[in-house]
Structure formats: structure tokens, C-alpha cells
Scaffold this motif. Sequence first.
Motif, short mmCIF file in Angstrom:
data_model
loop_
_atom_site.label_atom_id
_atom_site.label_comp_id
_atom_site.label_asym_id
_atom_site.label_seq_id
_atom_site.Cartn_x
_atom_site.Cartn_y
_atom_site.Cartn_z
N TYR A 44 12.05 3.09 -3.36
CA TYR A 44 11.33 1.84 -3.58
C TYR A 44 9.94 2.03 -4.19
N PHE A 48 5.47 4.18 3.23
CA PHE A 48 5.62 3.38 4.44
C PHE A 48 4.72 3.85 5.57
N THR A 59 1.85 1.53 6.72
CA THR A 59 1.17 0.86 5.63
C THR A 59 1.59 -0.61 5.61
N ALA A 60 1.04 -1.39 4.68
CA ALA A 60 1.45 -2.79 4.55
C ALA A 60 2.93 -2.88 4.23
N ALA A 61 3.42 -1.95 3.38
CA ALA A 61 4.85 -1.94 3.05
C ALA A 61 5.68 -1.60 4.29
N GLU A 63 4.85 -2.20 7.44
CA GLU A 63 4.83 -3.37 8.31
C GLU A 63 5.83 -4.41 7.83
N GLU A 64 5.97 -4.55 6.53
CA GLU A 64 6.92 -5.52 5.97
C GLU A 64 8.36 -5.11 6.24
N LEU A 65 8.61 -3.81 6.17
CA LEU A 65 9.98 -3.31 6.36
C LEU A 65 10.39 -3.32 7.83
N HIS A 68 12.87 -5.92 9.46
CA HIS A 68 14.20 -5.86 8.82
C HIS A 68 14.95 -4.61 9.27
#
Length: 309
Positions: A44, A48, A59-61, A63-65, A68
Motif C-alpha cells: 500500500y 503502519f 501511524t495515522a495509516a 490507526e485507520e487500518l 478493519h
Amino acid sequence: MATLNQLRAFLLSARTGTFTAAAVEMGTAQASVSELIRRLEAEYGLDFFVRGGRRLILTAAGEELLPHAEHSVEAADNGAQALRSLRSLGGGVATFGLLRNANYYLLSGLIEPFLQRHPQVRVRLVGLNSVGVAAAVASGELEAGLVVLPIDDTGLRVTPLMRDEVFFATATPERAATPVTMDQFAQSRLILYDAHVGWSDPTRRQLSDRAQLRGLKLEPWVEVEHVESALALVSHGVGDTIICKAVADHPAFPDNIHIAPFEERLYDTVALIQRESGALSPATAELMHLARRMLLRGRKQQLQDATES
């Protein structure tokens, strides 16, 4: 596309704070976990974790993952558990919540036939008001249960099974001669049970909503915990109460209590509930299946008896 192993490695690394601890959880080498995460980040083009400290930081990514990944891994684990549950019923614990009047629905004989079929299974039956059963299932304290609707169904799978009419009950024959209006009901000296949940009780909620639409307020004269206590007081002329048809049809129902339907018919809907996420243990799944079968069979017999009488 991320693989399940990559998501599991990411999730365990985020929870434990190190690749080493995540490797221990997965039963593999630290280098394998690091490689799984590296490939995921390369796919991606995102990092992470913030590396270099004593503990991994998302990281922000990352936290987003995270949510899910949690959902995907949980779904996969639940699927595996569901498949394993098909194998046998050689042990385990069945946890099941029963609605307040379970015995009146012919469920008192639930445990004996279940244990005859599955003698190695332990059973935990919890008898609560439907509000309590729903909360216990939603929190994971119980796996499944029987309730009367309506309930807060957040996070629950609800399967309605049957309706049971609710009646006005009194020791005064004249008060049960005709269907009861909400005005008449509001003017009665009400003896209501399930005192600990009060107006959160599903049947009471239905009545309260109806009264509110007519500008009426329902005030119990006496509140007790059990329907049997309410019936004893009604039998002595202290006041009036409400009961479902299953209670009215029971041999122990007092002879001097008369029942009448509400002018606008009122029904309890009995339903099975379980959590939306998470497979049932084989023991609880079997107990729930047996409870459903006994409940519907008992209701069918009641209808047949009513038709023949």
C-alpha cells in the motif's frame, strides 16, 4: 490485497507493541512477523508503525487500518469456531438466558432432556427479565437467550418465534366482563411485577406508550418481583394486574381471577436472541435449538387444546 496472516500480524503487533511479542502470540519467528508487516506496508506504500522506540506506535495509516483488521480477523476466527462447533458435543458449557415466565411456556423440562442427550455438557441457565437477558447477551455474559420484545437490539440478532396475548386480570368479575380500555386500566389499582426493571420491562413499555398517546399516566399501586406474588395479591382482591395467556392457561392460575382482553389487543412477542458477531458454542447452539422446539411444540399444543375445548 492484505492476507489474513498479514492482518493478524499487524493486529497483534499493535496490541502487544513489539514484533517479538506478536511472534510469540502467533507461534512463529520475529523475522516472519516483521516480513509480513513489511510486505503489507509495501503493498500500500504506507508505514503502519513508527519504529525505533521501545514500543511500536501506530501511524495515522495504522490507526485507520486497525478497526478493519480487527473486524476481518474476528470474522475469520468466528468462522473457524463455527466450523469446529459442528464436530461434537462432548463437553463445554451452555449459557442461556430465560425470560421471566419461562416455566409457563413449558420450558421447565428443558434441562433434563438436554443432559440426557449430552451428559458431558455443563449448563448455566439465567432467569432474568428480558431487559436483563438482552444486556447479558449483548455484553457476552450469556451466549443466547429468550426474550419478550421490544428490547434494545443493538449488536443482537433477533428471531421472533411466537406471539402471546396479554390480558387484564382481576378478582372482580364485572371488571372483566368486557374488553378493557386504557382509561379503565389507568384507573385500576395496578399490581405490577418485575419491580427491579420497572417501566423498562417490554410489556410495561407497550402499555406506557399506549397510555401516553391518550394523555394518561400509569401508576402502580403495588410493585412486586414475581408474577406469582402479583397473582396472590390479586386473588385476595388487593388490586389488578396483567398476565400473558401462557400464565392464564397454567393449572396453577387462581380460580377466582378473571381475565379480559384489552380493547386494543396487546401481545407479547417471544424471540430468540444472540450476538450478531460471534458463533455460538456447540453446547449453547444445541440448547437454543431444543428451547425453540419445545417452545413452539408447547404453543402448538396449547392452541390445539383451546380448539378442542
